[in-house]
Design an enzyme around this catalytic site. Structure first.
Site, short mmCIF file in Angstrom:
data_model
loop_
_atom_site.label_atom_id
_atom_site.label_comp_id
_atom_site.label_asym_id
_atom_site.label_seq_id
_atom_site.Cartn_x
_atom_site.Cartn_y
_atom_site.Cartn_z
N CYS A 250 -6.41 18.46 -8.18
CA CYS A 250 -6.53 19.73 -8.21
C CYS A 250 -5.40 20.83 -9.62
O CYS A 250 -4.46 20.42 -9.58
CB CYS A 250 -6.95 20.20 -7.42
SG CYS A 250 -5.37 20.42 -6.50
N GLU B 178 -1.20 19.53 -5.20
CA GLU B 178 -2.37 19.38 -6.45
C GLU B 178 -2.96 17.88 -5.84
O GLU B 178 -4.21 17.90 -6.22
CB GLU B 178 -1.87 18.80 -7.60
CG GLU B 178 -0.80 19.96 -8.80
CD GLU B 178 0.43 19.98 -8.20
OE1 GLU B 178 0.73 18.94 -7.40
OE2 GLU B 178 1.30 20.61 -8.40
N SER B 179 -2.85 17.25 -4.57
CA SER B 179 -4.00 16.61 -3.85
C SER B 179 -2.94 15.21 -3.64
O SER B 179 -2.29 15.09 -2.48
CB SER B 179 -5.34 16.15 -5.03
OG SER B 179 -5.95 17.28 -4.81
N SER C 24 0.65 -1.55 -0.10
CA SER C 24 0.38 -0.11 -0.15
C SER C 24 0.88 1.46 0.00
O SER C 24 1.55 0.75 0.77
CB SER C 24 -1.43 -0.28 0.96
OG SER C 24 -1.92 -0.65 0.81
N HIS D 234 -2.45 0.06 -4.08
CA HIS D 234 -3.11 -1.32 -3.17
C HIS D 234 -2.52 -1.78 -3.86
O HIS D 234 -3.44 -2.61 -5.19
CB HIS D 234 -4.13 -1.76 -2.64
CG HIS D 234 -4.30 -0.43 -2.17
ND1 HIS D 234 -4.08 0.27 -0.61
CD2 HIS D 234 -5.00 1.06 -1.79
CE1 HIS D 234 -4.45 1.17 -0.12
NE2 HIS D 234 -5.03 1.97 -0.99
#
Lengths: 139, 139
Positions: free
Chosen positions: B96, B75-76, B68, B81
């Site tokens: 974003c 930007e986010s 993981s 996984h």
């Protein structure tokens, strides 16, 4: 079979590896959405409330405002991005296995951020042909 | 207005704060999906390839297998996984602003993990009534 779930006798046969809920929280408490410690504590709290096992976490505050954060859990992850200026937060809760209910995290966060409204979507992730993934139902 | 995007004169009016692509990679190279260093380097590489600014990263390998990981970007975020035993990986790319194209990350990862097939979905996040969010188009 409905939406990847198949009932076989008294068993629920899971055909997907993960559940992913995508949440838009609107009308939240703006100062809470810009409080790094609060957002971090709340996201970890949501993970624990949903009985997930927290593995790691990363949170950052951006200028002039806004927080991004991730809680990696044994069962996958929770993420958040906040836009305090709009009272808006985008949250994802991705879980695998059947011990954690992502909706528990949702209800916890909805209350803590004091969201006036929300939209949600649940998606199944990893739809595979896995006949051995079986869970006993109460039926 | 189509899908939250409105053209006003020569300007593209964005009505959503973020773009989120959800990807299922099937038939990947199984040993790569279980190689912590490879997955970490590849996810960071995908972020950089899409011109995102990497802020932080967290990657974990689980027993007996599976990884993981999260790359937090300015930007986010990008998350992954992996289920090496099934050759499957679930990837999310959330961006974003308009400087990063999440599909660049997708194409990079698709090649690096040697995915035989994939399914994808793009969602708009944070659909708000924001008349001031304007981007000049080339039109």
């Amino acid at each position: 079979m409905i939406n990847g779930i198949k009932f076989v006798g008294g068993e629920l046969e899971l055909k997907n590896l993960g559940r992913h809920i995508l949440v838009e929280f609107y009308g939240c408490n703006k100062s809470k959405l810009d409080d790094l410690k609060f957002v971090e504590r709340t996201m970890v709290g949501a993970a624990e409330y949903s009985k997930a096992t927290v593995v790691d976490e990363v949170f950052h505050k951006f200028n002039p405002h806004g927080i991004s954060g991730v809680v990696v859990i044994q069962e996958s992850h929770l993420t958040i991005h906040t836009w305090p200026e709009y009272g808006y937060a985008a949250v994802d809760v991705f879980t695998c296995g059947h011990t954690v209910d992502p909706w528990d995290a949702f209800f916890y966060l909805n209350r803590e951020f004091e969201a006036e409204s929300n939209t949600t979507m649940e998606l199944k992730r990893g739809l595979l042909d896995l006949p051995n993934l079986k869970v006993k139902t109460t039926a």
